[in-house]
Scaffold this active site. Structure first.
Site, PDB file in Angstrom:
ATOM      1  N   ASN A 179     -10.028  -0.215  -0.565  1.00 22.97           N
ATOM      2  CA  ASN A 179      -8.561  -0.128  -0.541  1.00 22.97           C
ATOM      3  C   ASN A 179      -8.016  -0.672  -1.870  1.00 22.97           C
ATOM      4  OD1 ASN A 179      -5.829  -0.424  -0.127  1.00 22.97           O
ATOM      5  ND2 ASN A 179      -6.017  -1.383   1.891  1.00 22.97           N
ATOM      6  N   HIS A 185      -3.457   7.089   2.620  1.00 20.32           N
ATOM      7  CA  HIS A 185      -3.846   5.821   2.009  1.00 20.32           C
ATOM      8  C   HIS A 185      -5.231   5.449   2.536  1.00 20.32           C
ATOM      9  CE1 HIS A 185      -3.923   1.727   0.746  1.00 20.32           C
ATOM     10  NE2 HIS A 185      -3.786   1.238   1.964  1.00 20.32           N
ATOM     11  N   CYS A 226       0.817  -1.226   0.000  1.00 22.46           N
ATOM     12  CA  CYS A 226       0.000   0.000   0.000  1.00 22.46           C
ATOM     13  C   CYS A 226       0.843   1.266   0.000  1.00 22.46           C
ATOM     14  CB  CYS A 226      -0.954  -0.020   1.180  1.00 22.46           C
ATOM     15  SG  CYS A 226      -2.124  -1.377   1.055  1.00 22.46           S
TER      16      CYS A 226
HETATM   17  O1  UT7 Z   1      -3.805  -1.272   3.506  1.00 21.56           O
HETATM   18  C1  UT7 Z   1      -2.860  -2.112   4.061  1.00 21.56           C
HETATM   19  C2  UT7 Z   1      -2.879  -2.091   5.516  1.00 21.56           C
HETATM   20  N1  UT7 Z   1      -4.111  -2.664   6.024  1.00 21.56           N
HETATM   21  C3  UT7 Z   1      -4.833  -2.001   6.910  1.00 21.56           C
HETATM   22  O2  UT7 Z   1      -4.528  -0.875   7.230  1.00 21.56           O
HETATM   23  C4  UT7 Z   1      -6.016  -2.722   7.532  1.00 21.56           C
HETATM   24  C5  UT7 Z   1      -6.017  -2.522   9.025  1.00 21.56           C
HETATM   25  N2  UT7 Z   1      -7.072  -3.246   9.718  1.00 21.56           N
HETATM   26  C6  UT7 Z   1      -8.382  -2.969   9.582  1.00 21.56           C
HETATM   27  O3  UT7 Z   1      -8.775  -2.107   8.815  1.00 21.56           O
HETATM   28  C7  UT7 Z   1      -9.358  -3.707  10.471  1.00 21.56           C
HETATM   29  O4  UT7 Z   1      -8.632  -4.450  11.426  1.00 21.56           O
HETATM   30  C8  UT7 Z   1     -10.326  -4.657   9.705  1.00 21.56           C
HETATM   31  C9  UT7 Z   1     -11.307  -3.834   8.899  1.00 21.56           C
HETATM   32  C10 UT7 Z   1      -9.518  -5.558   8.802  1.00 21.56           C
HETATM   33  C11 UT7 Z   1     -11.122  -5.490  10.690  1.00 21.56           C
HETATM   34  O5  UT7 Z   1     -11.798  -4.647  11.611  1.00 21.56           O
HETATM   35  P1  UT7 Z   1     -11.698  -4.917  13.182  1.00 21.56           P
HETATM   36  O6  UT7 Z   1     -12.520  -3.896  13.833  1.00 21.56           O
HETATM   37  O7  UT7 Z   1     -10.238  -4.958  13.548  1.00 21.56           O
HETATM   38  O8  UT7 Z   1     -12.405  -6.326  13.332  1.00 21.56           O
HETATM   39  P2  UT7 Z   1     -11.842  -7.680  13.897  1.00 21.56           P
HETATM   40  O9  UT7 Z   1     -10.971  -8.361  12.912  1.00 21.56           O
HETATM   41  O10 UT7 Z   1     -11.286  -7.487  15.280  1.00 21.56           O
HETATM   42  O11 UT7 Z   1     -13.176  -8.482  14.068  1.00 21.56           O
HETATM   43  C12 UT7 Z   1     -14.205  -8.058  14.987  1.00 21.56           C
HETATM   44  C13 UT7 Z   1     -15.376  -9.014  14.844  1.00 21.56           C
HETATM   45  C14 UT7 Z   1     -14.985 -10.469  14.878  1.00 21.56           C
HETATM   46  O12 UT7 Z   1     -16.035 -11.199  15.517  1.00 21.56           O
HETATM   47  P3  UT7 Z   1     -15.923 -11.614  17.058  1.00 21.56           P
HETATM   48  O13 UT7 Z   1     -14.669 -12.443  17.160  1.00 21.56           O
HETATM   49  O14 UT7 Z   1     -15.822 -10.320  17.822  1.00 21.56           O
HETATM   50  O15 UT7 Z   1     -17.176 -12.361  17.282  1.00 21.56           O
HETATM   51  C15 UT7 Z   1     -14.932 -10.857  13.439  1.00 21.56           C
HETATM   52  O16 UT7 Z   1     -15.157 -12.231  13.243  1.00 21.56           O
HETATM   53  O17 UT7 Z   1     -16.005  -8.800  13.584  1.00 21.56           O
HETATM   54  C16 UT7 Z   1     -16.062 -10.045  12.877  1.00 21.56           C
HETATM   55  N3  UT7 Z   1     -15.903  -9.756  11.458  1.00 21.56           N
HETATM   56  C17 UT7 Z   1     -16.912  -9.490  10.634  1.00 21.56           C
HETATM   57  N4  UT7 Z   1     -18.232  -9.420  10.841  1.00 21.56           N
HETATM   58  C18 UT7 Z   1     -19.015  -9.109   9.791  1.00 21.56           C
HETATM   59  C19 UT7 Z   1     -14.730  -9.691  10.745  1.00 21.56           C
HETATM   60  N5  UT7 Z   1     -15.003  -9.403   9.468  1.00 21.56           N
HETATM   61  C20 UT7 Z   1     -16.343  -9.264   9.382  1.00 21.56           C
HETATM   62  C21 UT7 Z   1     -17.200  -8.963   8.316  1.00 21.56           C
HETATM   63  N6  UT7 Z   1     -18.536  -8.895   8.572  1.00 21.56           N
HETATM   64  N7  UT7 Z   1     -16.782  -8.729   7.067  1.00 21.56           N
END
Ligand code: UT7
Length: 329
Positions: free
Chosen positions: A286, A256, A116
């Protein structure tokens, strides 16, 4: 002799037609519009469809438009750098394919892989060739077909990424405009959290790697999120301090576009008004190396010569950085 500056003298982007909405993703994985929008800020993204269409298809269109717009004859281009992590092939480089398709015959061409951060790494690399006095027309392209390495059964990643390309022209200027300064960093600590497991020389493609779905993006989002916020806000502060820029001196911050919450957190830490932060993540998601040119392109008509602009990115590697750009037209 006065210093030669690398002025950004034109920009053009290409977006594929197909719009992948949150509603369509709801049919593909266990997710919903409310979760996606509230956790990422994304409503839809573009996808390049069609058999045999690689990332170069978008890069070619972006550069074709750039050359037309700037009245540049392909024979005048000295260098093409393509930032991508989704090249058409492992080799030859996509920059080479773009140049070939457009009749750019007097240039040398190479790809730059910094995920990125690819566009800002490539922009500053291209600027050095202009500032050295060596080259007069340098094309920098950021192009990624993320849909080619996304697992559309993995809800943690498939909701985030989209496809696009953006290209800029760098030319010498005696005036103090263009790429004024930059600072970039890399840290291999990031490989654990964001990578593609197979397809490289460590783990070449095999039946097993395909069965295990190891050719797709793997991301552990939470740590990446934290590093991204700290990395971008810290490096922007350093670049602004080194150039004696206050928040009032900066017309726009162009981050970004990985996550709306990351953008808001970075703006907050920089104490920078969100109204002067370019944001279009809701429309495109993204797009890896294309996010920053996509913003500049959409805002082009509102930019004025002399505007101080800070570009910043964070990505797999980890890679991150900031560029201080003075708008040239
Ligand atoms: O560009 C390159 C660099 N990349 C980035 O900068 C990305 C950085 N990270 C992020 O943007 C975020 O971490 C994500 C968008 C990838 C994920 O968001 P988050 O708030 O960190 O969610 P999480 O992975 O901690 O998941 C929270 C909950 C989980 O459920 P439980 O364990 O709390 O029951 C996931 O299973 O949300 C669940 N979850 C979803 N639910 C509905 C994860 N993905 C989804 C989804 N829809 N698509």
């Amino acid at each position: 002799m006065s210093k030669i500056h690398a002025a950004l003298t034109g920009i053009h982007c290409h977006l594929p037609d197909y719009v992948l909405t949150n509603a369509e993703l709801e049919q593909m994985v266990d997710t919903n519009d409310e979760w996606i929008y509230s956790r990422t800020g994304i409503r839809e993204r573009r996808i390049l469809k069609g058999e045999g269409k690689g990332v170069s298809v978008m890069g070619i269109e972006a550069v074709r438009g750039l050359l037309e717009k700037t009245g540049t004859d392909p024979s005048e281009v000295d260098l093409v750098i393509c930032a991508t992590v989704t090249p058409d092939m492992m080799f030859p480089d996509t920059a080479n394919l773009i140049a070939h398709a457009l009749g750019i015959k007097n240039a040398f061409c190479f790809d730059l892989a910094a995920a990125c951060s690819g566009f800002i790494y490539a922009l500053s690399t291209g600027a050095m060739y202009v500032q050295s006095g060596m080259y007069k027309k340098v094309v920098v392209v950021g192009s990624d077909k993320m849909s080619s390495i996304i697992d559309y059964t993995d809800r943690a990643t498939c909701i985030i990424f989209g496809d696009a390309a953006g290209a800029v022209l760098l030319e010498p200027s005696q005036e103090p405009v263009g790429v004024m300064d930059f600072m970039h960093r890399s840290d291999g600590v990031g490989q654990e959290f964001l990578h593609q497991k197979a397809g490289g020389s460590r783990r070449p493609a095999s039946r097993e790697t395909v069965d295990n779905r190891e050719h797709f993006v793997y991301q552990n989002g939470k740590p990446v999120f934290k590093y991204a916020v700290t990395g971008m806000s810290d490096i922007v502060q350093k670049v602004m301090k080194r150039n004696h820029l206050s928040q009032d001196d900066v017309a726009w911050v162009v981050p970004h576009q990985a996550n709306m919450r990351i953008i808001e957190a970075v703006a907050g830490l920089l104490n920078f008004p969100i109204e002067r932060v370019m944001i279009n993540i809701h429309k495109y998601g993204n797009t890896t190396a294309a996010t920053i040119p996509l913003c500049l392109w959409e805002w082009e008509s509102r930019l004025q010569r002399g505007d101080n602009i800070i570009l910043t990115a964070f990505g797999g590697g980890f890679t991150w950085g900031a560029v201080y750009l003075k708008w040239a037209y």
